[in-house]
Design a protein around this motif. Structure first.
Motif, short mmCIF file in Angstrom:
data_model
loop_
_atom_site.label_atom_id
_atom_site.label_comp_id
_atom_site.label_asym_id
_atom_site.label_seq_id
_atom_site.Cartn_x
_atom_site.Cartn_y
_atom_site.Cartn_z
N MET A 5 0.82 -1.22 0.00
CA MET A 5 0.00 0.00 0.00
C MET A 5 0.86 1.27 0.00
N GLU A 59 -3.49 -3.25 7.32
CA GLU A 59 -2.98 -4.57 6.89
C GLU A 59 -2.14 -5.27 7.96
N GLU A 67 -5.22 -8.76 -2.75
CA GLU A 67 -6.39 -8.40 -1.94
C GLU A 67 -7.61 -9.27 -2.27
N PHE A 93 -6.02 -13.25 -0.67
CA PHE A 93 -6.66 -13.14 0.65
C PHE A 93 -7.95 -13.94 0.67
N GLU A 108 -10.72 -6.05 3.09
CA GLU A 108 -10.02 -6.42 1.85
C GLU A 108 -10.93 -6.21 0.64
N HIS A 138 -10.53 -2.67 -0.29
CA HIS A 138 -9.15 -2.42 -0.74
C HIS A 138 -9.00 -2.84 -2.21
FE LIG Z 1 -5.97 -5.07 2.18
#
Ligand SMILES: [Fe+2]
Ligand SMILES: [Fe+2]
Length: 369
Positions: free
Chosen positions: A90, A115, A199, A203, A233, A236
């Motif tokens: 990020m 995060e 993300e 994830f 997430e 994101h």
């Molecule tokens: Fe994230």
């Protein structure tokens, strides 16, 4: 004055590098979506200690070792991803945006803070509640030595580091004949794709097992944490995907074609590593086949966040896991408030009776039903 000192003072005093500093003016929206993401991010803010994990112990302590092992290894993979998404992913994307994008940078920096400081810390809290120090150490060593996990990290972080290099070049070497703005934008686009793959794809694929338990009413406190992380997430991946699409639209048709090919090549490279990683975790609980379907499902979602068509054929995802993604206690519509299943922790003293478990009531998990 030595050479190093001369170079440093040159960078500081070079008039070409002088910029006019300005403040973030939130009275003037930078675009029509960033302030919505800002609001949503802040409304979702939570802390790892908000969810007490103690109530899970009666289930965890009687799970067979192979199931505990798979559960912990899966969360360890998520820990590695969150760690580096916070440490470099990020921040490097934020730094790559033009100086005047103060609101966009603020949103990315807020996401970056979540995060590692919140998500990775939460996984550690789960480990600290469920496992001994020795087991936790062994788990982290497993991740440090796991070839596929290390390859995935190298691929993703490699694109972040490349953008880091270009951020430096743009700042200090942009007059160099070897520097090109298009090359910078390609590095920026690739890092954003890596970010969305992490993300929305990596994830989410890791949320399979916690949701598999949650959907059956087991390890619910860890499941609540996963729900909170999953909700973060989700936005994101959407936000960085949107930024990536803006960069992509600036490229020529020819470059877009080349980068579309790269998007798919990179996808397949990660897919290969992920499949082997999945087998190394889930073969022991006979779930690899099912998890791989979820991996392909999330790969398609990531591509869609980036504005590309799905790559894999649609398949039926395990309904228990899909149910975990869609319950009303979560906010998958991306712009609503905290889920109604979320409550701040109310703590109370532990009693001896908290450690008396009724083994009859514990259902065995795994691929066998
Ligand atoms: Fe994230
Ligand atoms: Fe995260």
């Amino acid at each position: 004055m030595d050479k190093k000192a001369t170079k440093q003072s040159k960078i500081k005093l070079d008039p070409i590098k002088r910029v006019k500093y300005e403040g973030a003016n939130w009275n003037e929206p930078e675009d029509d979506y960033t302030q919505h993401f800002y609001e949503q991010n802040l409304s979702q803010f939570w802390r790892p200690e908000d969810v007490s994990l103690q109530p899970d112990l009666n289930v965890w302590s009687v799970l067979p070792e192979n199931i505990q092992d798979a559960y912990a290894k899966n969360l360890l993979v998520l820990t590695f991803l969150d760690t580096h998404q916070g440490d470099i992913g990020m921040p490097v994307v934020s730094r790559s945006l033009d100086d005047h994008f103060h609101q966009r940078k603020a949103v990315l920096n807020f996401m970056g803070a979540m995060e590692n400081a919140v998500h990775a810390k939460s996984y550690s809290n789960i480990f600290m509640t469920y496992m001994s120090n020795q087991k936790i150490d062994e788990l982290f060593h497993w991740g440090e030595k796991h070839t596929n996990l290390q390859n995935i990290m190298s691929l993703i972080v490699g694109y972040y580091k490349e953008l880091d290099r270009y951020n430096y070049l743009k700042q200090f070497e942009s007059n160099d004949p070897g520097y090109s703005e298009t090359d910078f934008n390609i590095a920026q686009f690739k890092a954003m794709v890596a970010s969305v793959y992490l993300e929305t794809w990596l994830f989410y694929s890791g949320f399979y097992y916690p949701l598999f338990f949650y959907g059956q009413g087991k390890l619910m406190q860890a499941g609540e944490i996963i729900n909170l992380i999953l909700r973060d997430e989700s936005i994101h991946g959407l936000y960085v995907g949107r930024l990536a699409q803006e960069v992509f639209e600036t490229f020529s048709n020819e470059l877009q074609e080349q980068l579309t090919q790269w998007v798919h090549d990179f996808l397949l490279e990660l897919y290969h590593e992920q499949n082997e990683l999945v087998e190394s975790i889930y073969d022991a609980v006979e779930l690899s086949h099912d998890v791989k379907i979820f991996v392909r499902y999330n790969a398609n979602k990531a591509l869609m966040n980036l504005g590309f068509d799905p790559y894999f054929e649609p398949e039926d995802v395990n309904p228990v896991v899909l149910n975990g993604l869609n319950t009303e206690t979560k906010t998958m519509d991306n712009f609503s408030m905290k889920g109604n299943g979320y409550q701040k922790m109310k703590s109370e003293m532990l009693k001896d009776s908290d450690f008396v478990f009724d083994r009859e009531k514990i259902i065995t998990f795994g691929g066998k039903k």
